[in-house]
Structure formats: structure tokens, C-alpha cells
Scaffold this active site. Structure first.
Site, PDB file in Angstrom:
ATOM      1  N   ARG A  78       1.022  -0.568   0.115  1.00  8.82           N
ATOM      2  CA  ARG A  78       0.101  -0.308  -0.019  1.00  8.82           C
ATOM      3  C   ARG A  78       0.817   1.106  -0.038  1.00  8.82           C
ATOM      4  O   ARG A  78       1.743   1.518   0.903  1.00  8.82           O
ATOM      5  CB  ARG A  78      -1.067  -0.381   1.014  1.00  8.82           C
ATOM      6  CG  ARG A  78      -1.631   1.501   1.657  1.00  8.82           C
ATOM      7  CD  ARG A  78      -2.721   1.007   2.151  1.00  8.82           C
ATOM      8  NE  ARG A  78      -3.597   2.187   2.815  1.00  8.82           N
ATOM      9  CZ  ARG A  78      -3.732   3.336   3.431  1.00  8.82           C
ATOM     10  NH1 ARG A  78      -2.701   2.841   4.627  1.00  8.82           N
ATOM     11  NH2 ARG A  78      -4.152   4.117   3.374  1.00  8.82           N
ATOM     12  N   HIS A 122      -2.619  10.759   0.588  1.00  4.24           N
ATOM     13  CA  HIS A 122      -1.847  10.827   1.785  1.00  4.24           C
ATOM     14  C   HIS A 122      -1.512  12.021   2.201  1.00  4.24           C
ATOM     15  O   HIS A 122      -0.512  11.951   2.381  1.00  4.24           O
ATOM     16  CB  HIS A 122      -0.921   9.569   1.395  1.00  4.24           C
ATOM     17  CG  HIS A 122      -0.949   9.100   3.508  1.00  4.24           C
ATOM     18  ND1 HIS A 122      -1.203   7.524   3.635  1.00  4.24           N
ATOM     19  CD2 HIS A 122      -0.558   9.911   4.333  1.00  4.24           C
ATOM     20  CE1 HIS A 122      -1.285   7.440   4.828  1.00  4.24           C
ATOM     21  NE2 HIS A 122      -0.935   8.649   4.814  1.00  4.24           N
ATOM     22  N   GLU A 167      -7.269   8.512   5.785  1.00  2.00           N
ATOM     23  CA  GLU A 167      -7.289   9.557   6.983  1.00  2.00           C
ATOM     24  C   GLU A 167      -8.241  10.409   6.946  1.00  2.00           C
ATOM     25  O   GLU A 167      -7.363  11.565   7.759  1.00  2.00           O
ATOM     26  CB  GLU A 167      -6.302   9.147   8.046  1.00  2.00           C
ATOM     27  CG  GLU A 167      -6.352   7.779   8.230  1.00  2.00           C
ATOM     28  CD  GLU A 167      -4.594   7.893   8.805  1.00  2.00           C
ATOM     29  OE1 GLU A 167      -4.241   8.560   9.532  1.00  2.00           O
ATOM     30  OE2 GLU A 167      -4.645   6.477  10.436  1.00  2.00           O
ATOM     31  N   ASN A 293      -7.457   1.991  10.046  1.00  2.00           N
ATOM     32  CA  ASN A 293      -6.602   1.843  10.509  1.00  2.00           C
ATOM     33  C   ASN A 293      -6.430   2.102  12.094  1.00  2.00           C
ATOM     34  O   ASN A 293      -7.008   2.768  12.091  1.00  2.00           O
ATOM     35  CB  ASN A 293      -5.951   3.524   9.894  1.00  2.00           C
ATOM     36  CG  ASN A 293      -5.307   3.492   8.747  1.00  2.00           C
ATOM     37  OD1 ASN A 293      -5.216   2.633   7.963  1.00  2.00           O
ATOM     38  ND2 ASN A 293      -5.230   4.293   7.834  1.00  2.00           N
ATOM     39  N   TYR A 295      -4.075   1.836  15.563  1.00  2.00           N
ATOM     40  CA  TYR A 295      -3.332   1.720  15.982  1.00  2.00           C
ATOM     41  C   TYR A 295      -3.491   1.977  18.380  1.00  2.00           C
ATOM     42  O   TYR A 295      -3.113   1.269  18.413  1.00  2.00           O
ATOM     43  CB  TYR A 295      -2.537   3.263  16.191  1.00  2.00           C
ATOM     44  CG  TYR A 295      -1.833   3.281  15.218  1.00  2.00           C
ATOM     45  CD1 TYR A 295      -0.571   2.557  14.734  1.00  2.00           C
ATOM     46  CD2 TYR A 295      -2.314   3.946  13.777  1.00  2.00           C
ATOM     47  CE1 TYR A 295      -0.488   2.790  13.485  1.00  2.00           C
ATOM     48  CE2 TYR A 295      -1.706   3.758  12.723  1.00  2.00           C
ATOM     49  CZ  TYR A 295      -1.013   2.846  12.238  1.00  2.00           C
ATOM     50  OH  TYR A 295      -0.197   3.357  11.076  1.00  2.00           O
ATOM     51  N   GLU A 346      -3.676  -0.071   7.848  1.00  2.00           N
ATOM     52  CA  GLU A 346      -2.099   0.592   8.658  1.00  2.00           C
ATOM     53  C   GLU A 346      -2.280   0.097  10.314  1.00  2.00           C
ATOM     54  O   GLU A 346      -3.916  -0.140  11.102  1.00  2.00           O
ATOM     55  CB  GLU A 346      -2.846   2.157   9.261  1.00  2.00           C
ATOM     56  CG  GLU A 346      -1.725   2.064   7.793  1.00  2.00           C
ATOM     57  CD  GLU A 346      -2.163   4.107   8.155  1.00  2.00           C
ATOM     58  OE1 GLU A 346      -1.783   4.066   9.087  1.00  2.00           O
ATOM     59  OE2 GLU A 346      -2.141   4.863   7.042  1.00  2.00           O
TER      60      GLU A 346
HETATM   61  O1  IFM Z   1       2.418   7.463  10.230  1.00  2.00           O
HETATM   62  C1  IFM Z   1       0.968   8.130  10.117  1.00  2.00           C
HETATM   63  C2  IFM Z   1       0.528   7.317   8.457  1.00  2.00           C
HETATM   64  O2  IFM Z   1       1.353   8.189   8.183  1.00  2.00           O
HETATM   65  C3  IFM Z   1      -1.570   7.637   8.857  1.00  2.00           C
HETATM   66  N1  IFM Z   1      -1.933   6.935   9.984  1.00  2.00           N
HETATM   67  C4  IFM Z   1      -0.854   6.643  11.200  1.00  2.00           C
HETATM   68  C5  IFM Z   1       0.701   6.661  10.420  1.00  2.00           C
HETATM   69  C6  IFM Z   1       1.657   7.152  12.255  1.00  2.00           C
HETATM   70  O3  IFM Z   1       1.118   8.100  12.848  1.00  2.00           O
END
Ligand code: IFM
Length: 441
Positions: A78, A122, A167, A293, A295, A346
């Protein structure tokens, strides 16, 4: 025996990057200036005073990087295309050298049997469009749709997966409210106009891409944080629910329910964007996939957000490590929305890894982070959630936006002075996961 979690045979294991974070060559071969070029060149904006001028020099080293992808055994990659590389001022004159770069990259990926998974935006808006109002202007939505069609015409015979935005929430809020990202504005009223225009642009681009090539798979990528309550107490649960409604539904609802969430209306009052006739239907058109995405999570009690959880582990970003929240999140969105197939576009962790005396990068915390998130995803799939693939963030250490080069997310270490690449232990381990198509606890 440790249990092994087997994945479906066509599960798309991958890794992700973004143009501004890795390419460098910010003004080479006719590339125009983007808002991130301008922002990082402005003193005081980036933690370590760095820029993406060179970054991982991927623009020149893409062959070596694809060789590393092969070593990892990636099934998919990606990446994003830099709008200003192909349209230096955002619209009008095309830069053939920019298109050629992505053409070669895609050819090489296909030759390596790696599925290209392309993101059109992006975060690196052409500065020329920002000067005309950027995402606050509806004209930018049309320019974006034209750029999307141009890319599909050139690459759509080989690239199946097309993401409009990465995002959009970060674009709107970090760029226009917090001012910590380009274009660095702090304007609450503008933020919601921008958010709406990003969705309109997504809708227009989806139509334009499908008109250019009906066989493309079109999607969008949202970053979502699970909102957890600290206990089962009804006041804590209500606080977590309210926080989710406030922060995570602004894009999910219009995309997958066809209307803005009530909470957003209450919150923004007069700053609510002007919604033209047909906008909501345009935004809510059927997608071929949605990228998530993930985290971390946010934790709440009746009093509000809890910043620190005793005994919890945190990454260098200050984000709590909590893999089970991913399973809960996937189940929640599966329950609450009628979603197309999901890709985890992500997931990953920043840790301060070092090169050891043996020349290797031992990064057990990243390895554990990934392992636990893979397992929770597999469990969510068993719960009935349709997850088709997984992209680790990131293929390699890179420019982490306002944090510059101070945060390392990569499966591959990059020595920025020499551009030497070293596969970390987590990368070696990931290659094994992909080869076996399973994860063991
Ligand atoms: O590095 C970023 C990415 O560009 C977008 N999502 C979160 C990642 C980590 O902060």
C-alpha cells in the site's frame, strides 16, 4: 502446543507507506510544491526541524525497496501517489516524468507478484490549490476527481485497489483545527467544511474512477480508535458511548448510513458545512472495500478521558498498546454499519529500536504488538467480520509528520545518513507469518 491462527488462503498480507513520508525528491523531475513541502520548510513546525526533502530516498531506491518487499514475501504493498508529482499545480499541466515514476513502480510490483494498493491522497495537497482555498473550496473536490481519473487511466489496467483518502479526519482536524499538520490552520468553523469537502471529493473521485475504468475497486481509509469504558458501570459506559459518537462517527455515518451523525450537528452548530442537494447520496455510494487504520483505543470514565492506565504499555507515540480493542472495534463497526469487505490498512507501533552489536535490530515489542493484533483480527474474523487483508505500518522507518524522524514504525530500519536498510527481527518474523499464513501465540 501453542495455538496457531490460520488465515484464509487469499488473505492479503502487506505493508504500507505514503509518498511524502518516504519518497524524497521533493522538487525533482518537475514535481510541484505540496502543502507538506511548504509546512516542513517553515521553521518550528517539525519536532526535529527535519523535512521530507530526502526522507527514505525511495524515489531513487524503489528497486531496492521492492527487493526488500520480496524478501518479506509481501502479497500487497500500500503506497500513495504524490499529486504534485503528476500535476505540479494540482490541475491542468501533466508532468509525464511523475506519471512514469508510478508506472515503473507498478510494473515492478506486478512483476514481483505484489498487489499494488494505491492511495490517491495521503495528505500532500498541491500548494497551488491551497493558495486557492484548499479543501475549504469545493473547486478542490473537482480537481481531485480529475486527478483520480488521470491516475486510473494510466494505471488502472494494473492497479485494482484504489483508495481516495487516507484518514480524512486527520486531514480535517490536525491540519485545520489543531494546526499541527499542513496547512497548519486553526479554524474550527473551517474544519467541518473541510471534512464535508473531503467526503464530496471522495464521492466525485469514486464516480470519476469508475467512469474511467469500471473494474476498479474503490474504497476509503478511516482511522478509528475504539472508545472503551473503564468499567461496566452505566455512567462510564455512557461516557465511552458519547465519546465514540462525538469522534468516530463523523465519517462512518455519512459514508455508510447516508447522513451526518446527530452528535456532529449538536457539536458544531453554526459551523455545519453547507450540504448541497445530492451530496449525501454521492458520499454514500457503494464502495468495494473500506480500509481501517488501527493503533490504539481511548478509555473513559464518567468524568471523561483517562490519559494514563496504570500498568499499561505505551508506544513512543504515547499510544496505549491494547490489541483486544481491535477485535471489539471490528465487531462494533460490523454490527452498526453495513460495510463492504474490510482491510486493515495500517497497524503498527513506534519504538526506539537500536542496531545491536550483531548488526541486527531486535524489536521484540513491535513483534509482540503485531502478533497480538493479528490474533485479535483473526478472532474478529471468526466472530463474523469480513477482513480480507492486513497492512503493517510501516514497511520502513520514515518521516512521521510533525515528529520528523524521531519515531520509528518500520519493519525495516532506515539509517537516514546513509540510507542503509536493515530488516528488523519483526520483519523476519512477519516474513514467516506470511509464508506459513498463520500466527502462533
Ligand atoms: O505515519 C502515520 C500515517 O501516515 C497515517 N496513519 C498513522 C501513521 C502513524 O502515525
Amino acid at each position: 502446543m501453542t495455538p496457531a491462527y490460520k488465515f484464509p488462503h487469499n488473505f492479503l498480507w502487506g505493508a504500507a507507506t505514503a509518498a511524502y513520508q518516504i519518497e524524497g525528491a521533493w522538487n525533482e523531475d518537475g514535481k510541484g510544491e505540496s502543502i507538506w513541502d511548504r509546512f516542513s520548510h517553515t521553521p518550528g513546525k517539525i519536532e526535529d526541524d527535519s523535512t521530507g526533502d530526502i526522507a527514505c530516498d525511495h524515489y531513487h531506491r524503489w528497486r531496492e525497496d521492492i527487493a526488500l518487499m520480496r524478501r518479506l514475501g509481501l502479497k500487497a504493498y500500500r503506497f500513495s501517489t504524490a499529486w504534485t508529482r503528476v500535476l505540479p499545480t494540482g490541475r491542468g499541466r501533466v508532468n509525464p516524468k511523475g506519471l512514469d515514476f508510478y508506472d515503473r513502480l507498478v510494473d515492478a510490483l506486478c512483476a514481483a507478484n505484489i498487489e499494488p494498493f494505491l492511495t490517491l491522497y495521503h495528505w500532500d495537497l498541491p500548494q497551488a490549490l491551497q493558495d486557492e482555498g484548499g479543501w475549504a473550496s469545493r473547486h478542490t473536490c473537482h480537481a481531485f476527481a480529475d486527478y483520480a481519473a488521470l491516475m486510473v487511466k494510466r494505471l488502472g489496467d494494473r492497479v485494482k485497489f484504489w483508495t481516495t483518502f487516507n484518514e480524512p479526519g486527520v486531514v480535517a482536524f490536525d491540519g485545520h483545527l489543531a494546526g499541527e499538520h499542513a496547512p497548519g490552520l486553526q479554524d474550527a468553523a473551517l474544519t467541518y467544511h473541510v471534512a464535508h469537502h473531503l467526503l464530496v471529493a471522495h464521492g466525485l473521485a469514486t464516480q470519476a474512477m469508475r467512469a474511467a475504468n469500471p473494474s476498479v475497486n474503490a474504497g476509503i481509509v478511516l482511522n478509528l480508535w475504539m472508545a472503551d469504558a473503564v468499567s461496566e458501570d452505566s455512567a462510564d459506559v455512557a461516557a465511552a458511548h458519547a465519546a465514540w459518537e462525538r469522534s468516530e462517527t463523523l465519517f462512518l455515518d455519512p459514508l455508510f448510513k447516508g447522513h451526518y451523525p446527530n452528535a456532529a450537528y449538536e457539536l458544531v452548530g453554526e459551523s455545519m458545512p453547507k450540504i448541497q442537494d445530492g451530496d449525501l447520496a454521492l458520499i454514500a455510494q457503494e464502495l468495494d472495500y473500506v480500509g481501517i487504520n488501527f493503533y490504539s483505543r481511548n478509555l473513559y470514565n464518567a468524568q471523561g478521558h483517562i490519559d494514563h492506565v496504570e500498568g499499561a504499555e505505551y508506544t513512543e507515540m504515547g499510544w496505549e498498546v491494547c490489541a483486544p480493542a481491535l477485535r471489539r472495534l471490528l465487531n462494533k463497526i460490523h454490527r452498526e454499519y453495513r460495510l463492504p469487505p474490510i482491510y486493515i490498512t495500517e497497524n503498527g507501533a513506534a519504538f526506539n529500536d537500536e542496531v545491536s552489536a550483531d548488526g541486527k535490530v531486535h524489536d521484540p515489542r513491535r513483534l509482540d504488538y503485531l502478533k497480538n493484533h493479528f490474533i485479535q483480527t483473526r478472532l474478529a474474523m471468526q466472530d463474523g467480520v469480513d477482513v480480507r487483508g492486513y497492512f503493517v505500518w510501516s514497511l520502513m522507518d520514515n518521516f512521521e509528520w510533525a515528529h520528523g524522524y524521531t519515531k520509528r514504525f518500520g519493519l525495516i530500519r532506515v539509517e537516514y545518513e546513509t540510507q542503509k536498510r536493515t530488516l528488523k527481527d519483526s520483519g523476519e518474523w512477519y516474513a514467516e507469518v506470511i509464508r506459513k499464513n498463520e500466527v502462533s501465540e
